[in-house]
Design an enzyme around this catalytic site. Structure first.
Site, PDB file in Angstrom:
ATOM      1  N   GLU A   1      -4.644  -2.621  -2.290  1.00 31.77           N
ATOM      2  CA  GLU A   1      -3.420  -2.733  -1.487  1.00 31.77           C
ATOM      3  C   GLU A   1      -2.838  -1.344  -1.230  1.00 31.77           C
ATOM      4  O   GLU A   1      -2.677  -0.547  -2.155  1.00 31.77           O
ATOM      5  CB  GLU A   1      -2.358  -3.537  -2.243  1.00 31.77           C
ATOM      6  CG  GLU A   1      -2.729  -4.975  -2.519  1.00 31.77           C
ATOM      7  CD  GLU A   1      -2.195  -5.947  -1.462  1.00 31.77           C
ATOM      8  OE1 GLU A   1      -1.653  -5.471  -0.425  1.00 31.77           O
ATOM      9  OE2 GLU A   1      -2.326  -7.157  -1.679  1.00 31.77           O
TER      10      GLU A   1
HETATM   11 ZN   LIG Z   1      -2.736  -8.941   2.712  1.00 34.65          ZN
END
Ligand SMILES: [Zn+2]
Length: 372
Positions: free
Chosen positions: A343
């Site tokens: 992320e």
């Molecule tokens: Zn996502």
């Protein structure tokens, strides 16, 4: 005749709600990733754009992208009003849809206010840099020219190809990297681009990795959602990264079936990663004691990464949830190996995204090559 008139009235009403048009300025969304739901002129130089999700419930990530075509240089004020959420993506402008720069904004509850000085001609405004299906076509073509195979894994809900790039090795072991399950998550897509650059790059270590492992890259899992400028879902109204166990959506089925074929023919999935964006950089990992092989691969990798990018932080959040249907959990539970959700922060500096992704790949490559 009466019905035709009513229909005409309805259609023209829609058109008015859809775009703002005057002699001085027109606002459009007629391009890939173009998105807002209504445009309303509030005053001569002031416009409100309403942003709505594709369906509910949704993890709200209000995406917007618009094209402003101005017949003269002028100052305007825009209000982006979010329904079912709060502003997330900070505004950027571009004259060519390639080079972007941030602009000032104010957030007030569910609205974001932006003052712009428009040049004569076209200006794009969007929540992130625009990376659309055409960009992936070019990206894939570039790797095809360097020897990777382009394969079609399946089709999206709207019949767009779900494409993969494959690097074949003289081996039965596979590594899998996927991206763009969530259309607006551009910083994750940037990280994947840089990461893949290293993995497919000219270094001796990368070449060894490609001898040792077959690679499957699926950079654009949700082409319908990308085209539509969806906040999060595919056009079936589903969060693809919650669908990996129920597998109701064709995009997820396409990848699953390919992986199943690999396994059915004696192959092994050895590691996988999917790329996303959220409010800050974080690696979602499977816990060390989850019973995956080898247990400490990801711990060792991220410890090395932290060492080489110090003092840049490496945030690691191990976790597991059988019920959520995320890709990482699906890989771990179905194939017994580690998978990581990479992320990237929405607002992470773009050079840092590149530096970290390249360092991450350079550290991981020899560790994977050394797997028994
Ligand atoms: Zn996502």
């Amino acid at each position: 005749m009466k019905y035709a008139l009513i229909l005409l009235a309805l259609v023209s009403n829609l058109a008015i709600a859809d775009q703002c048009q005057s002699d001085k300025l027109s606002i459009h969304k007629n391009f890939a990733m173009g998105r807002y739901n209504q445009c309303q002129q509030l005053a001569p130089d002031s416009y409100r754009l309403t942003l709505k999700p594709e369906n509910l419930p949704i993890n709200p990530s209000p995406w917007y992208a618009l094209k402003l075509v101005s017949s003269q240089s002028q100052d305007i004020e825009l209000e982006l009003l979010v329904e079912h959420g709060k502003p997330r993506y900070l505004p950027k402008i571009s004259l060519d849809k390639q080079h972007w720069q941030p602009v000032d904004y104010q957030i007030d509850g569910q609205s974001m206010h932006i003052k712009l000085t428009l040049p004569e001609g076209t200006l794009w405004l969007a929540g992130q840099e625009i990376l659309d299906n055409d960009d992936y076509q070019q990206w894939q073509k570039q790797w095809q020219e360097k020897g990777l195979a382009l394969i079609q894994l399946g089709q999206s809900v709207q019949g767009k190809p779900i494409e993969g790039l494959v690097s074949y090795a003289d081996s039965r072991d596979w590594l899998v990297f996927i991206g763009r399950q969530h259309p607006p998550e551009i910083t994750g897509a940037m990280a994947m681009d840089h990461f893949v650059d290293e993995v497919l790059g000219a270094s001796t270590e990368a070449a060894q990795l490609r001898k040792r492992f077959n690679l499957l890259l699926v950079p654009n899992m949700n082409p319908d959602g990308v085209y539509a400028g969806n906040w999060r879902h595919n056009v079936g109204g589903v969060d693809l990264n919650r669908d990996w166990f129920s597998r109701e959506q064709p995009e997820v089925q396409a990848v699953h079936q390919y992986l199943q074929k690999i396994v059915a023919s004696g192959g092994k999935i050895r590691f996988a990663m999917d790329f996303h964006s959220t409010h800050h950089d974080v690696f979602y990992t499977m816990p060390t004691d989850y019973g995956l092989t080898p247990p400490d691969l990801v711990d060792n990798w991220l410890a090395k990464l932290a060492e080489v990018i110090k003092p840049y932080p490496v945030n690691i959040k191990p976790g597991h949830n059988k019920d959520r249907g995320v890709f990482k959990q699906y890989i771990a539970d179905t194939y017994g190996v580690h998978a990581v959700t990479y992320e990237v922060g929405d607002n992470t500096d773009r050079q840092d995204i590149a530096d970290v992704a390249r360092a991450a790949a350079r550290q991981l490559i020899p560790m994977l090559s050394a797997l028994p």
